[in-house]
Structure formats: structure tokens, C-alpha cells
Design a protein around this motif. Structure first.
Motif, PDB file in Angstrom:
ATOM      1  N   GLY A 171       8.108  -2.147 -12.396  1.00  0.00           N
ATOM      2  CA  GLY A 171       8.270  -1.691 -11.016  1.00  0.00           C
ATOM      3  C   GLY A 171       7.014  -1.763 -10.180  1.00  0.00           C
ATOM      4  O   GLY A 171       6.993  -1.276  -9.047  1.00  0.00           O
ATOM      5  N   SER A 172       5.952  -2.354 -10.716  1.00  0.00           N
ATOM      6  CA  SER A 172       4.702  -2.413  -9.955  1.00  0.00           C
ATOM      7  C   SER A 172       4.673  -3.672  -9.077  1.00  0.00           C
ATOM      8  O   SER A 172       5.420  -4.623  -9.304  1.00  0.00           O
ATOM      9  N   TRP A 173       3.783  -3.648  -8.090  1.00  0.00           N
ATOM     10  CA  TRP A 173       3.579  -4.834  -7.265  1.00  0.00           C
ATOM     11  C   TRP A 173       2.870  -5.902  -8.094  1.00  0.00           C
ATOM     12  O   TRP A 173       2.051  -5.583  -8.963  1.00  0.00           O
ATOM     13  N   GLU A 217       0.799  -1.226   0.000  1.00  0.00           N
ATOM     14  CA  GLU A 217       0.000   0.000   0.000  1.00  0.00           C
ATOM     15  C   GLU A 217       0.828   1.271   0.000  1.00  0.00           C
ATOM     16  O   GLU A 217       0.382   2.310  -0.475  1.00  0.00           O
ATOM     17  N   ASP A 218       2.065   1.183   0.554  1.00  0.00           N
ATOM     18  CA  ASP A 218       2.757   2.454   0.814  1.00  0.00           C
ATOM     19  C   ASP A 218       4.262   2.400   0.563  1.00  0.00           C
ATOM     20  O   ASP A 218       5.024   3.144   1.184  1.00  0.00           O
ATOM     21  N   ALA A 219       4.698   1.488  -0.320  1.00  0.00           N
ATOM     22  CA  ALA A 219       6.122   1.467  -0.679  1.00  0.00           C
ATOM     23  C   ALA A 219       6.246   1.049  -2.135  1.00  0.00           C
ATOM     24  O   ALA A 219       5.385   0.330  -2.661  1.00  0.00           O
ATOM     25  N   SER A 220       7.319   1.493  -2.746  1.00  0.00           N
ATOM     26  CA  SER A 220       7.587   1.088  -4.124  1.00  0.00           C
ATOM     27  C   SER A 220       8.074  -0.359  -4.129  1.00  0.00           C
ATOM     28  O   SER A 220       8.931  -0.737  -3.326  1.00  0.00           O
ATOM     29  N   ALA A 221       7.549  -1.163  -5.047  1.00  0.00           N
ATOM     30  CA  ALA A 221       7.981  -2.562  -5.122  1.00  0.00           C
ATOM     31  C   ALA A 221       9.490  -2.659  -5.318  1.00  0.00           C
ATOM     32  O   ALA A 221      10.141  -3.553  -4.778  1.00  0.00           O
ATOM     33  N   ASP A 222      10.058  -1.719  -6.057  1.00  0.00           N
ATOM     34  CA  ASP A 222      11.505  -1.773  -6.311  1.00  0.00           C
ATOM     35  C   ASP A 222      12.336  -1.423  -5.077  1.00  0.00           C
ATOM     36  O   ASP A 222      13.520  -1.734  -5.014  1.00  0.00           O
ATOM     37  N   ALA A 227       7.925   2.634   4.757  1.00  0.00           N
ATOM     38  CA  ALA A 227       6.749   3.137   4.051  1.00  0.00           C
ATOM     39  C   ALA A 227       6.929   4.628   3.757  1.00  0.00           C
ATOM     40  O   ALA A 227       7.509   5.358   4.562  1.00  0.00           O
ATOM     41  N   ARG A 228       6.425   5.048   2.616  1.00  0.00           N
ATOM     42  CA  ARG A 228       6.584   6.461   2.205  1.00  0.00           C
ATOM     43  C   ARG A 228       6.077   7.427   3.274  1.00  0.00           C
ATOM     44  O   ARG A 228       6.719   8.436   3.577  1.00  0.00           O
ATOM     45  N   SER A 229       4.905   7.109   3.862  1.00  0.00           N
ATOM     46  CA  SER A 229       4.283   8.048   4.805  1.00  0.00           C
ATOM     47  C   SER A 229       5.044   8.147   6.121  1.00  0.00           C
ATOM     48  O   SER A 229       4.731   9.010   6.945  1.00  0.00           O
ATOM     49  N   THR A 230       6.024   7.271   6.313  1.00  0.00           N
ATOM     50  CA  THR A 230       6.802   7.263   7.558  1.00  0.00           C
ATOM     51  C   THR A 230       8.097   8.047   7.417  1.00  0.00           C
ATOM     52  O   THR A 230       8.722   8.406   8.403  1.00  0.00           O
ATOM     53  N   GLY A 255       5.699   3.806  16.815  1.00  0.00           N
ATOM     54  CA  GLY A 255       4.437   4.174  17.428  1.00  0.00           C
ATOM     55  C   GLY A 255       3.432   3.032  17.399  1.00  0.00           C
ATOM     56  O   GLY A 255       2.237   3.251  17.268  1.00  0.00           O
ATOM     57  N   GLY A 256       3.929   1.789  17.478  1.00  0.00           N
ATOM     58  CA  GLY A 256       3.054   0.618  17.529  1.00  0.00           C
ATOM     59  C   GLY A 256       2.626   0.081  16.165  1.00  0.00           C
ATOM     60  O   GLY A 256       1.912  -0.918  16.102  1.00  0.00           O
ATOM     61  N   THR A 257       3.045   0.729  15.082  1.00  0.00           N
ATOM     62  CA  THR A 257       2.622   0.324  13.738  1.00  0.00           C
ATOM     63  C   THR A 257       3.813  -0.194  12.932  1.00  0.00           C
ATOM     64  O   THR A 257       4.898   0.410  12.984  1.00  0.00           O
ATOM     65  N   ILE A 258       3.606  -1.283  12.198  1.00  0.00           N
ATOM     66  CA  ILE A 258       4.671  -1.805  11.331  1.00  0.00           C
ATOM     67  C   ILE A 258       4.819  -0.863  10.136  1.00  0.00           C
ATOM     68  O   ILE A 258       3.838  -0.600   9.418  1.00  0.00           O
ATOM     69  N   VAL A 259       6.036  -0.355   9.936  1.00  0.00           N
ATOM     70  CA  VAL A 259       6.238   0.675   8.904  1.00  0.00           C
ATOM     71  C   VAL A 259       7.360   0.326   7.916  1.00  0.00           C
ATOM     72  O   VAL A 259       7.643   1.123   7.020  1.00  0.00           O
ATOM     73  N   GLY A 260       8.001  -0.841   8.054  1.00  0.00           N
ATOM     74  CA  GLY A 260       9.081  -1.171   7.139  1.00  0.00           C
ATOM     75  C   GLY A 260       9.900  -2.322   7.679  1.00  0.00           C
ATOM     76  O   GLY A 260       9.457  -3.038   8.594  1.00  0.00           O
ATOM     77  N   ALA A 261      11.077  -2.506   7.111  1.00  0.00           N
ATOM     78  CA  ALA A 261      11.903  -3.644   7.518  1.00  0.00           C
ATOM     79  C   ALA A 261      13.383  -3.299   7.395  1.00  0.00           C
ATOM     80  O   ALA A 261      13.773  -2.414   6.623  1.00  0.00           O
TER      81      ALA A 261
END
Ligand SMILES: CC(C)(COP(=O)(O)OP(=O)(O)OC[C@H]1O[C@@H](n2cnc3c(N)ncnc32)[C@H](O)[C@@H]1OP(=O)(O)O)[C@@H](O)C(=O)NCCC(=O)NCCS
Length: 175
Positions: A43-45, A28-33, A104-107, A78-84
Motif C-alpha cells: 500500500g505504499s507509494w 505527500e498527503d494521501a494513501s496510495a491505495d 488529501a487527508r489534511s483537506t 482555496g486555490g490549492t490542489i487537494v485531490g481529484a
């Protein structure tokens, strides 16, 4: 998503529930690449990329001593998974281990990346990994700032803009 600089950043094991959250935020919020190899030309999911992402994290649960010689963590802010983040052992015991990160982009732009890398360096140190390396691009100013402020020395960019970074074992985690 609203995230304040003060929100706690943690690295968490990628169990099945965390993996579901990680896949969701990736799609939802990161580029597949930024998250998987270039399995889809545009480059799409795709289903293939999602399957790759699931298998990648599952296969690395056995950690640096396992067959993949790599460990991954989800980044929770802040309790939310946002990346790796990931840490991959070098080809020989004394070679530098490679780190990687995506958020994630929004993070982005709120200090989460810098804190996650600081925590990852701590995990590496606790695992007995001394030297670290990372690969990025000249255009990736956020990654370069994070790496340099964490004590990485960066090479001159290659002709394609690739930048290799290394952190020597002598540096301690005290700073
Ligand atoms: C690279 C990445 C992890 C950075 O995470 P982040 O949370 O946005 O970074 P931070 O907010 O911690 O910022 C780190 C530094 O970069 C700076 N910065 C952030 N975004 C920036 C941008 N777009 N341009 C220039 N500088 C930027 C910040 O000001 C901060 O600098 P400072 O330490 O001097 O204050 C994130 O952008 C990402 O996931 N990118 C896609 C995947 C990727 O490129 N991975 C890196 C591979 S090594």
C-alpha cells in the motif's frame, strides 16, 4: 494546511502543471491505495504508482468521448490542489456513469468532498450523463453521507462491506 469551509472549491482540468501539483499532494498527503490500484502489495507509494497516476490523468484528457471514455478533474480548494474526481462513461450509452473522488487527508472533513461531488454531478449533467453510480465501502461514512445527500440510493453492503450507489436520471440538479 488550513482550509475554511468558506474556501471556494473548483474542479479544474488536469494540465501538466496541475498534474505535478496533484502528484505532489497525492504522494505527500494521501494513501496510495485511495489514489491508484493496489500496484504495491504493502500500500505504499512507489515509482510505479506515480507513473500510473501521471499516465491515468494524461490519458483521460480526451474526456468521455475519448478512447478511455473517462474524464478527470483536479479539485482545487482555496486555490490549492487537494485531490481529484473522475467520471467514467458506462459500457453502453445508456448505462450509468461512475464517479470517483479522493482528497488529501489534511483537506478532509471540511465540506470539500461534498462540494466537489456536487460540482461533478453538474459536470455530468452538462455532458448529458443522466444516471450515475459509485462504489464505496460500508465503513466509509463520509462517502456514504456525501452520496446519499446528493440523491444516491445505496444498496445493502455486500459480504465484503462493498456498497454500490446509484443516482437515477429523473433527479434534477436544482436542489
Ligand atoms: C470520501 C471523501 C472524499 C470525503 O471528503 P470530505 O471532504 O472529507 O467530506 P466532507 O467534509 O464533505 O463530509 C461529508 C459528510 O461526511 C461527514 N464526514 C466526514 N468525515 C467523516 C468521518 N470520518 N466519519 C463520519 N462522517 C464523516 C461530514 O460530517 C459530512 O456530513 P454532513 O453532510 O452530514 O455534514 C474523503 O474522505 C476521501 O478522499 N477519502 C478517501 C478516498 C475515498 O474514500 N473516496 C470515496 C470513494 S466513493
Amino acid at each position: 494546511m488550513t482550509l475554511k469551509r468558506s474556501d471556494a472549491v473548483e474542479l479544474v482540468a488536469v494540465d501538466d502543471a496541475v498534474l505535478d501539483a496533484l502528484v505532489k499532494v497525492a504522494v505527500e498527503d494521501a494513501s496510495a491505495d485511495d489514489v491508484t490500484p493496489p500496484l504495491t502489495a504493502d500500500g505504499s507509494w512507489s515509482d510505479e504508482r506515480v507513473a500510473w497516476l501521471r499516465a491515468y490523468h494524461r490519458d483521460r484528457r480526451s474526456g468521455l468521448a475519448g478512447p478511455c471514455r473517462e474524464r478527470t478533474w483536479a479539485v482545487r480548494a482555496g486555490g490549492t490542489i487537494v485531490g481529484a474526481v473522475r467520471l467514467a462513461a458506462g459500457p453502453t450509452g445508456d448505462a450509468a456513469a461512475e464517479l470517483g473522488i479522493w482528497l488529501a487527508r489534511s483537506t478532509r472533513g471540511r465540506g470539500v468532498g461534498a462540494e466537489a461531488v456536487r460540482l461533478l454531478i453538474g459536470e455530468a449533467s452538462a455532458s448529458g450523463v443522466a444516471a450515475l453510480s459509485a462504489s464505496t465501502r460500508e465503513s466509509n461514512q463520509a462517502a456514504l453521507r456525501i452520496l446519499r445527500s446528493a440523491g444516491f440510493a445505496t444498496d445493502q453492503p455486500g459480504p465484503d462491506g462493498a456498497v454500490e450507489a446509484r443516482r437515477a436520471p429523473a433527479r434534477t440538479e436544482r436542489a
